[in-house]
Write a protein that holds these residues in place. Sequence first.
Motif, PDB file in Angstrom:
ATOM      1  N   SER A  31       0.818  -1.210   0.000  1.00 13.47           N
ATOM      2  CA  SER A  31       0.000   0.000   0.000  1.00 13.47           C
ATOM      3  C   SER A  31       0.856   1.267   0.000  1.00 13.47           C
ATOM      4  O   SER A  31       0.444   2.305  -0.503  1.00 13.47           O
ATOM      5  CB  SER A  31      -0.942   0.013   1.206  1.00 13.47           C
ATOM      6  N   SER A  77       0.942   2.747 -11.109  1.00 13.40           N
ATOM      7  CA  SER A  77       0.576   2.419  -9.732  1.00 13.40           C
ATOM      8  C   SER A  77       1.307   3.365  -8.799  1.00 13.40           C
ATOM      9  O   SER A  77       2.437   3.780  -9.070  1.00 13.40           O
ATOM     10  CB  SER A  77       0.917   0.961  -9.400  1.00 13.40           C
ATOM     11  N   VAL A  80      -1.263   3.973  -1.924  1.00  9.86           N
ATOM     12  CA  VAL A  80      -2.670   4.202  -1.604  1.00  9.86           C
ATOM     13  C   VAL A  80      -2.828   5.626  -1.068  1.00  9.86           C
ATOM     14  O   VAL A  80      -2.018   6.092  -0.265  1.00  9.86           O
ATOM     15  CB  VAL A  80      -3.166   3.160  -0.574  1.00  9.86           C
ATOM     16  N   THR A  86      -7.316   5.681  -8.209  1.00  8.90           N
ATOM     17  CA  THR A  86      -8.450   5.093  -7.505  1.00  8.90           C
ATOM     18  C   THR A  86      -8.870   3.725  -8.035  1.00  8.90           C
ATOM     19  O   THR A  86      -9.780   3.116  -7.491  1.00  8.90           O
ATOM     20  CB  THR A  86      -9.664   6.042  -7.589  1.00  8.90           C
ATOM     21  N   GLU A  87      -8.213   3.238  -9.091  1.00  3.19           N
ATOM     22  CA  GLU A  87      -8.589   1.951  -9.670  1.00  3.19           C
ATOM     23  C   GLU A  87      -7.833   0.815  -8.983  1.00  3.19           C
ATOM     24  O   GLU A  87      -6.667   0.951  -8.649  1.00  3.19           O
ATOM     25  CB  GLU A  87      -8.265   1.921 -11.163  1.00  3.19           C
ATOM     26  N   VAL A  88      -8.522  -0.298  -8.804  1.00  2.00           N
ATOM     27  CA  VAL A  88      -7.905  -1.509  -8.249  1.00  2.00           C
ATOM     28  C   VAL A  88      -7.423  -2.363  -9.417  1.00  2.00           C
ATOM     29  O   VAL A  88      -8.134  -2.535 -10.408  1.00  2.00           O
ATOM     30  CB  VAL A  88      -8.911  -2.291  -7.384  1.00  2.00           C
ATOM     31  N   ASP A  90      -6.190  -6.162 -10.265  1.00  2.00           N
ATOM     32  CA  ASP A  90      -6.062  -7.556  -9.873  1.00  2.00           C
ATOM     33  C   ASP A  90      -5.552  -8.320 -11.079  1.00  2.00           C
ATOM     34  O   ASP A  90      -6.219  -8.380 -12.109  1.00  2.00           O
ATOM     35  CB  ASP A  90      -7.403  -8.131  -9.400  1.00  2.00           C
ATOM     36  N   HIS A 100      -2.436  -7.774  -6.301  1.00  2.00           N
ATOM     37  CA  HIS A 100      -3.541  -6.880  -5.979  1.00  2.00           C
ATOM     38  C   HIS A 100      -2.961  -5.519  -5.606  1.00  2.00           C
ATOM     39  O   HIS A 100      -2.219  -5.407  -4.628  1.00  2.00           O
ATOM     40  CB  HIS A 100      -4.362  -7.447  -4.815  1.00  2.00           C
ATOM     41  N   GLU A 102      -4.120  -1.453  -4.999  1.00  2.00           N
ATOM     42  CA  GLU A 102      -5.328  -0.671  -4.755  1.00  2.00           C
ATOM     43  C   GLU A 102      -5.294   0.749  -5.288  1.00  2.00           C
ATOM     44  O   GLU A 102      -6.308   1.444  -5.226  1.00  2.00           O
ATOM     45  CB  GLU A 102      -5.627  -0.668  -3.261  1.00  2.00           C
ATOM     46  N   ALA A 103      -4.157   1.203  -5.794  1.00  2.00           N
ATOM     47  CA  ALA A 103      -4.065   2.585  -6.253  1.00  2.00           C
ATOM     48  C   ALA A 103      -3.396   2.638  -7.622  1.00  2.00           C
ATOM     49  O   ALA A 103      -2.196   2.874  -7.740  1.00  2.00           O
ATOM     50  CB  ALA A 103      -3.300   3.426  -5.243  1.00  2.00           C
TER      51      ALA A 103
END
Length: 136
Positions: A31, A77, A80, A86-88, A90, A100, A102-103
């Motif tokens: 993160s 990327s 966080v 704001t897109e995840v 995976d 994974h 998260e940002a």
Amino acid sequence: MTHVITSLCLRDGGCVTVCPVECIVPGKPESEWPWFYIDPDTCIDCGACVPECPWEAIFPEDEVPSAFKAKEGQRLSMPVGTPGFTEVYDGVNHEGEPVHLEATKTLKAGEVVDLTPAIEINKKFFKEGPGYSAAS
């Protein structure tokens, strides 16, 4: 001179596998440190990592582009909480293990982005970051 992994990194990890001096480490926690990072004191500038990156995220330090022209669907990327990320994401790495993040942010074809902040971020990771060194 060293190589630098930029914000195009989506943690594939193939770069780690081919590095002959084991100078590439994953950022943790993801993160805060979402990329892989190259220890500038250990890197021998062999370039073995460059063709292994499916995201084209690795450059010689003096060639990191300040005006990188994105291909359709490429992602950036960041840690966080970074505004606009704001897109995840995976996906899977080169060994088929889940990734994974998260940002992230998806780029449009032709969008121009500055990747040079990665140079200082990589240096900060090894000087002020989570205490990683290539030896650990």
